[in-house]
Write a protein that holds these residues in place. Structure first.
Motif, PDB file in Angstrom:
ATOM      1  N   PHE A 104       9.116   1.826   5.734  1.00 39.08           N
ATOM      2  CA  PHE A 104       9.248   2.405   7.194  1.00 39.08           C
ATOM      3  C   PHE A 104      10.379   3.059   7.281  1.00 39.08           C
ATOM      4  O   PHE A 104      10.378   4.314   7.929  1.00 39.08           O
ATOM      5  CB  PHE A 104       9.452   1.212   8.002  1.00 39.08           C
ATOM      6  N   THR A 105      11.462   3.037   6.452  1.00 38.17           N
ATOM      7  CA  THR A 105      12.609   3.791   6.209  1.00 38.17           C
ATOM      8  C   THR A 105      12.273   5.271   5.728  1.00 38.17           C
ATOM      9  O   THR A 105      12.947   6.351   6.004  1.00 38.17           O
ATOM     10  CB  THR A 105      13.834   3.395   5.678  1.00 38.17           C
ATOM     11  N   ASP A 106      11.196   5.323   4.783  1.00 43.87           N
ATOM     12  CA  ASP A 106      10.565   6.335   3.998  1.00 43.87           C
ATOM     13  C   ASP A 106      10.060   7.161   5.089  1.00 43.87           C
ATOM     14  O   ASP A 106      10.181   8.184   5.048  1.00 43.87           O
ATOM     15  CB  ASP A 106       9.744   5.933   2.949  1.00 43.87           C
ATOM     16  N   VAL A 107       9.157   6.532   5.862  1.00 44.80           N
ATOM     17  CA  VAL A 107       8.419   7.352   7.028  1.00 44.80           C
ATOM     18  C   VAL A 107       9.520   7.936   7.734  1.00 44.80           C
ATOM     19  O   VAL A 107       9.432   9.125   7.963  1.00 44.80           O
ATOM     20  CB  VAL A 107       7.571   6.222   7.709  1.00 44.80           C
TER      21      VAL A 107
ATOM     22  N   LEU B  86      16.987  -8.647  -4.042  1.00 41.58           N
ATOM     23  CA  LEU B  86      18.283  -8.588  -4.345  1.00 41.58           C
ATOM     24  C   LEU B  86      18.458  -7.285  -5.324  1.00 41.58           C
ATOM     25  O   LEU B  86      19.236  -6.363  -4.944  1.00 41.58           O
ATOM     26  CB  LEU B  86      19.064  -9.691  -4.777  1.00 41.58           C
ATOM     27  N   VAL B  87      17.750  -7.511  -6.104  1.00 38.83           N
ATOM     28  CA  VAL B  87      17.801  -6.243  -7.271  1.00 38.83           C
ATOM     29  C   VAL B  87      17.296  -4.900  -6.648  1.00 38.83           C
ATOM     30  O   VAL B  87      17.952  -3.883  -6.792  1.00 38.83           O
ATOM     31  CB  VAL B  87      16.723  -6.804  -8.324  1.00 38.83           C
ATOM     32  N   ILE B  88      16.507  -5.056  -5.937  1.00 40.45           N
ATOM     33  CA  ILE B  88      15.957  -3.784  -5.013  1.00 40.45           C
ATOM     34  C   ILE B  88      16.964  -3.080  -4.127  1.00 40.45           C
ATOM     35  O   ILE B  88      17.149  -1.826  -4.074  1.00 40.45           O
ATOM     36  CB  ILE B  88      14.601  -3.968  -4.093  1.00 40.45           C
TER      37      ILE B  88
ATOM     38  N   THR C  18      12.543   5.188  -5.068  1.00 40.23           N
ATOM     39  CA  THR C  18      13.164   3.919  -4.989  1.00 40.23           C
ATOM     40  C   THR C  18      12.053   2.836  -4.464  1.00 40.23           C
ATOM     41  O   THR C  18      12.170   1.598  -4.783  1.00 40.23           O
ATOM     42  CB  THR C  18      14.459   3.803  -4.141  1.00 40.23           C
ATOM     43  N   ASP C  19      11.426   3.176  -3.645  1.00 41.59           N
ATOM     44  CA  ASP C  19      10.322   2.550  -3.188  1.00 41.59           C
ATOM     45  C   ASP C  19       9.086   2.097  -4.212  1.00 41.59           C
ATOM     46  O   ASP C  19       8.712   1.244  -4.273  1.00 41.59           O
ATOM     47  CB  ASP C  19       9.879   3.092  -1.696  1.00 41.59           C
ATOM     48  N   MET C  20       8.948   3.117  -5.137  1.00 37.51           N
ATOM     49  CA  MET C  20       7.937   2.981  -5.940  1.00 37.51           C
ATOM     50  C   MET C  20       8.265   1.992  -6.941  1.00 37.51           C
ATOM     51  O   MET C  20       7.801   1.145  -7.464  1.00 37.51           O
ATOM     52  CB  MET C  20       7.430   4.242  -6.791  1.00 37.51           C
ATOM     53  N   MET C  21       9.754   1.975  -7.392  1.00 35.98           N
ATOM     54  CA  MET C  21      10.245   1.031  -8.127  1.00 35.98           C
ATOM     55  C   MET C  21      10.342  -0.188  -7.546  1.00 35.98           C
ATOM     56  O   MET C  21      10.231  -1.221  -8.183  1.00 35.98           O
ATOM     57  CB  MET C  21      11.793   1.717  -8.551  1.00 35.98           C
TER      58      MET C  21
END
Length: 305
Positions: free
Chosen positions: A55-58, A190-192, A161-164
């Motif tokens: 959503f933040t990506d959008v 947490l890692v994300i 970062t979202d793909m990861m």
């Protein structure tokens, strides 16, 4: 006073950048809606956190798209630089949002880790796999422009970062499916989140430096002053300001004392020599030089206006 402009950049493919951003916006809207529904049904915090990040990506892609359009607007009498800084502001907002989202995810991950819940892993696996494909395609679309544009880099980082994150969620889904280790969902969240902070911090610092008109880190003002002072006929370079307007424009303004009361035509010759030095060695493509002879003013390199 002479004001010189020398453009070193090539014409940007703005329409192509805009199209790529629109495609990415559409893909991320689809991913976000799917993951929110899937996260609620499955009970996966990692999937919901990935949806929040999407959503933040959008939002970031929409900001980047608007900034990309604004940056092409012409300058006017009340906007003499036009909207050239729109993309820098977008980069700052996007970087800050990455960090804020990460902090929220850390808080939720800690809460969920204390009370792990059973999760529908099949839904998590399929939705995260779809997100990887869609975000991967978006990343490829923006990768080229991310190397030369801070705004596009901020959008690219959000997608990367979202793909990861989706890869991590997929791995978590597989672990939950075959080993029923449900606390892994919180650990991955947490890692994300930590990864988001790591990726966003440098961009936040970089965009802040530009917005605050700080001298670019690679520029040594004292070295520039020494080289200009070494030019024949120049007594002193002082009252220096160097700042970055955007990715394409590096500006310098300064006062220069001359040893003799030279003609304007002679000053133009010296000015060309100074401009050549500034552009070829330091990539400064906008210079504003004020010539002086025996003027009573502060001769310090940096003067507080």
């Amino acid at each position: 006073m002479s004001h010189h402009h020398k453009h070193s950049h090539h014409h940007s493919h703005g329409d192509l950048k805009g199209r790529n951003l629109l495609i990415s916006i559409f893909l991320n809207i689809v991913i976000t809606v799917s993951q929110i529904i899937g996260g609620i049904i499955s009970g996966s915090l990692a999937l919901l956190s990935d949806a929040l990040h999407n959503f933040t990506d959008v939002l970031s892609l929409i900001i980047s798209y608007i900034a990309n359009k604004l940056s092409k607007k012409s300058a006017s009498t009340n906007k003499t630089f036009g909207y050239k800084r729109a993309e820098i502001i977008a980069a700052f907002v996007n970087a800050a949002s990455l960090i804020i989202v990460a902090i929220l995810l850390i808080i939720e991950a800690i809460k969920r880790f204390q009370n792990p819940e059973e999760i529908e892993s099949n839904l998590v696996i399929w939705l995260s796999f779809i997100a990887i494909l869609a975000n991967g395609f978006s990343v490829l679309l923006l990768k080229k422009d991310a190397n030369s544009n801070m705004n596009m880099k901020s959008a690219y980082l959000h997608l990367l970062t979202d793909m990861m994150a989706s890869v991590a969620v997929l791995a978590g889904g597989l672990i939950m499916k075959y080993y029923e280790v449900y606390w892994i969902d919180s650990v991955l969240t947490l890692v994300i989140a930590i990864y988001l902070i790591y990726m966003g911090w440098d961009l936040l610092k970089e965009s802040t430096r530009v917005l605050m008109l700080f001298t670019p880190e690679e520029i040594e003002i004292k070295k520039i002053v020494a080289e200009v002072n070494a030019i024949d006929g120049i007594k002193n370079m002082h009252h220096v300001h160097i700042w970055q307007l955007n990715e394409d424009e590096l500006h310098l303004e300064a006062h220069i004392d001359f040893e003799k009361d030279i003609l304007l035509s002679e000053f133009d010759v010296k000015l060309l020599e100074i401009e050549k030095l500034l552009f070829e060695k330091y990539h400064i493509n906008h210079s504003n030089i004020q010539p002086e002879f025996r003027k009573e003013d502060t001769k310090d390199i940096i003067v507080q206006d």
